[in-house]
Design a protein around this motif. Sequence first.
Motif, PDB file in Angstrom:
ATOM      1  N   GLY A  82      32.682  -5.608  20.750  1.00 12.19           N
ATOM      2  CA  GLY A  82      31.249  -5.336  20.851  1.00 12.19           C
ATOM      3  C   GLY A  82      30.603  -5.054  19.510  1.00 12.19           C
ATOM      4  O   GLY A  82      30.579  -5.908  18.631  1.00 12.19           O
ATOM      5  N   GLU A  83      30.113  -3.813  19.351  1.00  9.48           N
ATOM      6  CA  GLU A  83      29.413  -3.428  18.122  1.00  9.48           C
ATOM      7  C   GLU A  83      30.125  -2.248  17.456  1.00  9.48           C
ATOM      8  O   GLU A  83      30.627  -1.362  18.149  1.00  9.48           O
ATOM      9  N   VAL A  84      30.132  -2.269  16.138  1.00 15.53           N
ATOM     10  CA  VAL A  84      30.667  -1.138  15.378  1.00 15.53           C
ATOM     11  C   VAL A  84      29.638  -0.746  14.317  1.00 15.53           C
ATOM     12  O   VAL A  84      29.110  -1.607  13.597  1.00 15.53           O
ATOM     13  N   ILE A  85      29.354   0.546  14.254  1.00 12.47           N
ATOM     14  CA  ILE A  85      28.356   1.053  13.305  1.00 12.47           C
ATOM     15  C   ILE A  85      29.013   1.264  11.948  1.00 12.47           C
ATOM     16  O   ILE A  85      30.069   1.902  11.848  1.00 12.47           O
ATOM     17  N   THR A  86      28.393   0.714  10.920  1.00 15.46           N
ATOM     18  CA  THR A  86      28.976   0.803   9.578  1.00 15.46           C
ATOM     19  C   THR A  86      27.878   0.943   8.537  1.00 15.46           C
ATOM     20  O   THR A  86      26.691   1.028   8.869  1.00 15.46           O
ATOM     21  N   THR A  87      28.293   0.966   7.275  1.00 14.86           N
ATOM     22  CA  THR A  87      27.339   1.117   6.174  1.00 14.86           C
ATOM     23  C   THR A  87      27.125  -0.225   5.474  1.00 14.86           C
ATOM     24  O   THR A  87      28.080  -0.997   5.327  1.00 14.86           O
ATOM     25  N   PRO A  88      25.919  -0.480   4.998  1.00 14.96           N
ATOM     26  CA  PRO A  88      25.707  -1.704   4.216  1.00 14.96           C
ATOM     27  C   PRO A  88      26.083  -1.517   2.747  1.00 14.96           C
ATOM     28  O   PRO A  88      26.214  -2.486   2.015  1.00 14.96           O
ATOM     29  N   PHE A  89      26.283  -0.237   2.342  1.00 15.62           N
ATOM     30  CA  PHE A  89      26.539   0.065   0.931  1.00 15.62           C
ATOM     31  C   PHE A  89      28.044   0.142   0.725  1.00 15.62           C
ATOM     32  O   PHE A  89      28.650   1.214   0.665  1.00 15.62           O
ATOM     33  N   THR A  90      28.657  -1.042   0.630  1.00 13.23           N
ATOM     34  CA  THR A  90      30.111  -1.134   0.534  1.00 13.23           C
ATOM     35  C   THR A  90      30.484  -2.513   0.023  1.00 13.23           C
ATOM     36  O   THR A  90      29.631  -3.385  -0.165  1.00 13.23           O
ATOM     37  N   PHE A  91      31.778  -2.700  -0.191  1.00  7.29           N
ATOM     38  CA  PHE A  91      32.305  -3.995  -0.606  1.00  7.29           C
ATOM     39  C   PHE A  91      32.262  -4.957   0.592  1.00  7.29           C
ATOM     40  O   PHE A  91      32.325  -4.523   1.749  1.00  7.29           O
ATOM     41  N   ALA A  92      32.198  -6.255   0.290  1.00  9.88           N
ATOM     42  CA  ALA A  92      32.063  -7.273   1.338  1.00  9.88           C
ATOM     43  C   ALA A  92      33.127  -7.155   2.429  1.00  9.88           C
ATOM     44  O   ALA A  92      32.878  -7.480   3.596  1.00  9.88           O
ATOM     45  N   ALA A  93      34.311  -6.670   2.059  1.00  9.30           N
ATOM     46  CA  ALA A  93      35.422  -6.617   3.025  1.00  9.30           C
ATOM     47  C   ALA A  93      35.061  -5.821   4.272  1.00  9.30           C
ATOM     48  O   ALA A  93      35.508  -6.170   5.368  1.00  9.30           O
ATOM     49  N   THR A  94      34.287  -4.755   4.121  1.00  9.74           N
ATOM     50  CA  THR A  94      34.065  -3.844   5.260  1.00  9.74           C
ATOM     51  C   THR A  94      33.411  -4.566   6.450  1.00  9.74           C
ATOM     52  O   THR A  94      34.001  -4.617   7.527  1.00  9.74           O
ATOM     53  N   PRO A  95      32.223  -5.158   6.286  1.00 11.59           N
ATOM     54  CA  PRO A  95      31.643  -5.849   7.447  1.00 11.59           C
ATOM     55  C   PRO A  95      32.401  -7.127   7.806  1.00 11.59           C
ATOM     56  O   PRO A  95      32.473  -7.494   8.982  1.00 11.59           O
ATOM     57  N   HIS A  96      32.998  -7.787   6.807  1.00 12.08           N
ATOM     58  CA  HIS A  96      33.740  -9.029   7.095  1.00 12.08           C
ATOM     59  C   HIS A  96      34.904  -8.766   8.060  1.00 12.08           C
ATOM     60  O   HIS A  96      35.223  -9.593   8.907  1.00 12.08           O
ATOM     61  N   VAL A  97      35.531  -7.617   7.900  1.00  6.83           N
ATOM     62  CA  VAL A  97      36.655  -7.258   8.772  1.00  6.83           C
ATOM     63  C   VAL A  97      36.189  -7.201  10.225  1.00  6.83           C
ATOM     64  O   VAL A  97      36.899  -7.630  11.141  1.00  6.83           O
ATOM     65  N   LEU A  98      34.983  -6.681  10.430  1.00  4.31           N
ATOM     66  CA  LEU A  98      34.433  -6.639  11.794  1.00  4.31           C
ATOM     67  C   LEU A  98      34.208  -8.056  12.298  1.00  4.31           C
ATOM     68  O   LEU A  98      34.593  -8.404  13.422  1.00  4.31           O
ATOM     69  N   THR A  99      33.590  -8.887  11.462  1.00  3.20           N
ATOM     70  CA  THR A  99      33.308 -10.264  11.863  1.00  3.20           C
ATOM     71  C   THR A  99      34.603 -10.997  12.214  1.00  3.20           C
ATOM     72  O   THR A  99      34.649 -11.744  13.198  1.00  3.20           O
ATOM     73  N   TRP A 100      35.659 -10.789  11.439  1.00  2.00           N
ATOM     74  CA  TRP A 100      36.947 -11.444  11.714  1.00  2.00           C
ATOM     75  C   TRP A 100      37.551 -10.962  13.035  1.00  2.00           C
ATOM     76  O   TRP A 100      38.443 -11.593  13.582  1.00  2.00           O
TER      77      TRP A 100
END
Length: 378
Positions: A82-100
């Motif tokens: 579903g959805e995971v709440i995260t920060t936009p102020f981080t290295f690309a890996a953080t949101p990419h891991v969710l997308t993967w």
Amino acid sequence: MNNFFEPFDEPIYVTRPLLPNLNDVVEQLKQIWNSKWLTNNGPKHNCLEEKLKNILKVPYLSLFNNGTIALIVACQSLRLSGEVITTPFTFAATPHVLTWNNIKPIFCDIDPLTMNIDSNKIESMITPQTTAILAVHVFGVPCDVFKIQEIADRYGLKVIYDAAHAFNVEVNGVGIGNFGDISMMSFHATKLFHTIEGGSLTYADKNLKQRIDLLKNFGIKNEEEVVMPGINGKMNEMQAAVGLVLLNYIKEERKKRQVLINKYKECLHGIDGIYFQEVSDNVRSNYQYFVIKINQDEFGASRDAVYTGFKKYNVFTRKYFYPLCSDFTCYRQLPSSATANLLAAKLISQQVLSMPLYGELSIQDVERICDMLKGFKG
Ligand code: T4K
């Protein structure tokens, strides 16, 4: 902008890898050659895992070939969706891991003082689809771990910490890897402690150990049973060997960096428009990064002007983390990426500058860099 200084003869980068005595590494390599055991839970791997558990004061730890794969496996192991709440102020890996993991990242604004996810804003981002909070201890400064856990408990959410920057950080004497359900640390070459590439997951739930270790080894239980769709996340023996040798160096490196940061702070103290990241008194820092914020109106020059100005002196600072992940083409269409939702993060990403920091820098280098910075003041 006036400048009164000569460029450095050699480039000064934001960081340089901590390198051990080569002979010590060669000694380790000889042992690996003799054993003919190169990867797949070898003796060096197992030894490093045990040592790190003690150093990081955590009950369970699994090593990985890099931090990104470790974080992907962390999401898998908790069966997030579903959805995971995260920060936009981080290295690309953080949101990419969710997308993967086929999870939608929901970007939450940050606290302008710590630059971490703003724990007061997390609740307003929760929907029926939310399964977890993925927070980042940015630049090694801990998030508001107690408030985040309280929110997660109230809504039945999991908590994963991207502690990529936070090796050996402690809060109230507790190893940072104990907070949340799982924490990921990166052992990339640019980190205080590294295995060239590498990373770990730490966690308190005994049941996770078996699941995580299966997931990082293709789900292979034994020669005849594959029990889940795992990935190859294994750390090899060469990586582990470098880590084992470097463990003897990190105390000294941390101390050197502490001295350098104190010098930076002393030299930059009281300059209009220069601010530091806020760290609470109960934190044992690892001095992984030294980051300043430049308020253009007060300093008289923009962060970008300073960044470009430094290059002329052979000093290569970095704009970690600009652009925000929410501004990447793959995420900017998300409703949570709207500027109105991320006002603090937008501002901070335009002000922030990571300064050179590594043990080989001298006090004189830092003084010279600070003088250059003062020369950029409008
Ligand atoms: N989450 C967060 C919050 C992270 O910051 C990271 C990684 C991850 C997750 C993922 O963890 P890993 O999968 O990487 O374990 C660097 C690092 O490669 C990256 O690990 C790190 N964050 C990020 C903040 O910094 P780049 O693209 O800025 O690296 P690069 O190649 O520009 O290197 C920076 C400077 O370091 C260079 O200007 C010079 C120096 N350097 C670098 C390397 C690789 C050297 O002197 N020698 C070297 O071998 O990402």
